[in-house]
Write a protein that holds these residues in place. Structure first.
Motif, mmCIF file in Angstrom:
data_model
loop_
_atom_site.group_PDB
_atom_site.id
_atom_site.type_symbol
_atom_site.label_atom_id
_atom_site.label_comp_id
_atom_site.label_asym_id
_atom_site.label_seq_id
_atom_site.Cartn_x
_atom_site.Cartn_y
_atom_site.Cartn_z
ATOM 1 N N GLY A 10 0.811 -1.199 0.000
ATOM 2 C CA GLY A 10 0.000 0.000 0.000
ATOM 3 C C GLY A 10 0.846 1.250 0.000
ATOM 4 N N PRO A 11 0.196 2.423 0.117
ATOM 5 C CA PRO A 11 0.924 3.692 0.149
ATOM 6 C C PRO A 11 1.896 3.755 1.332
ATOM 7 N N ALA A 12 3.030 4.407 1.115
ATOM 8 C CA ALA A 12 4.076 4.474 2.145
ATOM 9 C C ALA A 12 3.530 4.959 3.473
ATOM 10 N N ARG A 13 2.734 6.013 3.435
ATOM 11 C CA ARG A 13 2.236 6.633 4.664
ATOM 12 C C ARG A 13 1.288 5.703 5.428
ATOM 13 N N ASP A 14 0.675 4.779 4.701
ATOM 14 C CA ASP A 14 -0.290 3.880 5.338
ATOM 15 C C ASP A 14 0.338 2.612 5.900
ATOM 16 N N VAL A 15 1.429 2.141 5.285
ATOM 17 C CA VAL A 15 1.895 0.787 5.637
ATOM 18 C C VAL A 15 3.276 0.727 6.288
ATOM 19 N N LEU A 16 4.107 1.745 6.093
ATOM 20 C CA LEU A 16 5.465 1.674 6.643
ATOM 21 C C LEU A 16 5.466 1.961 8.139
ATOM 22 N N ARG A 17 6.238 1.186 8.863
ATOM 23 C CA ARG A 17 6.401 1.348 10.299
ATOM 24 C C ARG A 17 7.891 1.345 10.635
ATOM 25 N N VAL A 18 8.252 1.976 11.742
ATOM 26 C CA VAL A 18 9.636 1.968 12.226
ATOM 27 C C VAL A 18 9.620 1.572 13.689
ATOM 28 N N GLY A 19 10.495 0.645 14.055
ATOM 29 C CA GLY A 19 10.549 0.194 15.446
ATOM 30 C C GLY A 19 11.618 -0.863 15.622
ATOM 31 N N GLU A 20 11.504 -1.635 16.674
ATOM 32 C CA GLU A 20 12.481 -2.665 16.989
ATOM 33 C C GLU A 20 12.069 -4.017 16.402
ATOM 34 N N GLN A 21 13.056 -4.714 15.871
ATOM 35 C CA GLN A 21 12.899 -6.080 15.397
ATOM 36 C C GLN A 21 14.072 -6.909 15.926
ATOM 37 N N PRO A 22 13.925 -8.235 15.995
ATOM 38 C CA PRO A 22 15.023 -9.065 16.499
ATOM 39 C C PRO A 22 16.271 -8.954 15.624
ATOM 40 N N ASP A 23 17.437 -8.991 16.274
ATOM 41 C CA ASP A 23 18.691 -9.011 15.520
ATOM 42 C C ASP A 23 18.812 -10.344 14.795
ATOM 43 N N PRO A 24 19.104 -10.342 13.486
ATOM 44 C CA PRO A 24 19.257 -11.605 12.757
ATOM 45 C C PRO A 24 20.635 -12.217 12.999
ATOM 46 N N LEU A 25 20.739 -13.522 12.801
ATOM 47 C CA LEU A 25 22.011 -14.238 12.928
ATOM 48 C C LEU A 25 22.333 -14.910 11.599
ATOM 49 N N PRO A 26 23.596 -14.902 11.181
ATOM 50 C CA PRO A 26 23.953 -15.498 9.891
ATOM 51 C C PRO A 26 23.909 -17.019 9.931
ATOM 52 N N GLY A 27 23.439 -17.615 8.853
ATOM 53 C CA GLY A 27 23.463 -19.051 8.695
ATOM 54 C C GLY A 27 24.707 -19.486 7.938
ATOM 55 N N LYS A 28 24.731 -20.727 7.523
ATOM 56 C CA LYS A 28 25.870 -21.263 6.783
ATOM 57 C C LYS A 28 26.080 -20.476 5.488
ATOM 58 N N GLY A 29 27.321 -20.045 5.279
ATOM 59 C CA GLY A 29 27.659 -19.312 4.063
ATOM 60 C C GLY A 29 27.217 -17.872 4.048
ATOM 61 N N GLU A 30 26.685 -17.379 5.176
ATOM 62 C CA GLU A 30 26.170 -16.011 5.233
ATOM 63 C C GLU A 30 27.050 -15.112 6.093
ATOM 64 N N VAL A 31 26.868 -13.823 5.880
ATOM 65 C CA VAL A 31 27.485 -12.812 6.733
ATOM 66 C C VAL A 31 26.383 -11.926 7.289
ATOM 67 N N ARG A 32 26.659 -11.314 8.436
ATOM 68 C CA ARG A 32 25.767 -10.276 8.948
ATOM 69 C C ARG A 32 26.474 -8.941 8.783
ATOM 70 N N VAL A 33 25.760 -7.982 8.235
ATOM 71 C CA VAL A 33 26.321 -6.653 7.989
ATOM 72 C C VAL A 33 25.632 -5.643 8.898
#
Length: 326
Positions: A10-33
């Protein structure tokens, strides 16, 4: 981590949110940036608007960004820890992109970022530069070839002009205003045509002394082809990455057939692995040996992601829109 996301299209103003989300962890062959900048492209706002469905439970948008590797998964050399990188295709067929403090992705999608470039400049390198590279070099060398870049002041066009000039081509850009003409010339175009006030085909023949155009990098294929088709040389290649105004274009088939014309579609997300590897290698050489110019139209803090999306959608800019990640 701090992140921006949406749970429905939907429109940016209607659907975008900003807040806290869990920190991701890298799997096999991945990096975290640990991201410091996120590049916002038209494809990102189109995806949020509905061109791609939401991958449950939420999408953290944007595919391009830059930062520092702070964790590595199994199979990734630990020497990558602390490496400055730029990333691409971060949100392609994945829910989590670069509008966040962290992203995990395959190690190959985190390319070394030279010290001479800022994180904001690094966030410009993904979709636009890789699209320009594929459009120019997928069909052989372009040294001493006549290259037309339509939309020469656009984000992809800006880099197509630079890369073509770096590779030894004669570069002509088409634009829609005097300000955009100046922008394309600054990027390195040998000549610029304002298609709103000039006959594009006639001017192309004049500027090439009647020889015509060998390669085209086209931002609006269906709408633009009729204007430059008469200036194409035999064996010409048109590489296009969009046709929004005419999504089902018609072609002068036999006229193009007699030229042994080649049409190449470019979709950076699904480029073959070898093409991606070549792009990364050539972009690194261009940065090292050329004089890359970055045009950043606006920077927004992550919490102002709505304003950033709305600016990109408006089209009222020349250059990139960047989110600064705290």
């Amino acid at each position: 981590m701090l992140a921006a996301w949406y749970e429905r299209n939907g429109p940016a103003r209607d659907v975008l949110r900003v807040g806290e989300q869990p920190d991701p962890l890298p799997g096999k062959g991945e990096v975290r940036v640990r991201l410091r900048a996120s590049g916002l492209n038209p494809s990102d706002v189109k995806a949020r608007g509905g061109s791609r469905p939401v991958i449950p439970p939420r999408v953290i948008p944007n595919s391009d960004g830059a930062g520092t590797i702070d964790r590595v998964g199994a199979g990734v050399p630990r020497k990558r820890l602390g490496e400055r990188v730029w990333v691409y295709n971060g949100q392609w067929q994945r829910p989590s992109g670069t509008s966040a403090q962290y992203i995990v992705l395959p190690s190959a999608q985190a390319a070394p970022l030279p010290k001479k470039l800022s994180y904001q400049q690094g966030a410009c390198l993904g979709i636009p530069v890789m699209t320009a590279h594929r459009s120019l070099f997928a069909d052989g060398p372009i040294r001493n070839r006549n290259v037309l870049v339509t939309g020469g002041a656009g984000v992809v066009g800006h880099y197509a002009v630079q890369l073509a000039r770096w590779a030894g081509a004669r570069v002509i850009a088409s634009v829609s205003s005097g300000a955009k003409a100046a922008h394309a010339k600054k990027a390195g175009a040998h000549a610029v045509i304002d298609y709103r006030t000039e006959d594009l085909g006639r001017r192309l023949r004049e500027l090439t002394d009647g020889a015509g155009i060998d390669r085209v990098v086209d931002v609006e294929f269906g709408a633009n082809l009729p204007a430059y088709a008469e200036a194409l040389r035999p064996d010409a290649v048109v590489a296009t990455y969009a046709s929004m105004k005419a999504p089902e274009p018609t072609l002068p088939f036999y006229n193009l057939m007699r030229l042994n014309f080649t049409l190449r579609m470019v979709f950076v997300y699904s480029m073959p692995p070898a093409a991606k590897a070549r792009a990364l290698a050539d972009i690194a050489r261009w940065i090292a040996t050329g004089r890359p110019k970055f045009a950043i139209a606006a920077r927004f803090p992550l919490r102002e992601v709505v304003a950033a999306h709305e600016l990109v959608e408006s089209g009222d800019k020349v250059g990139h829109v960047i989110l600064d990640i705290p």
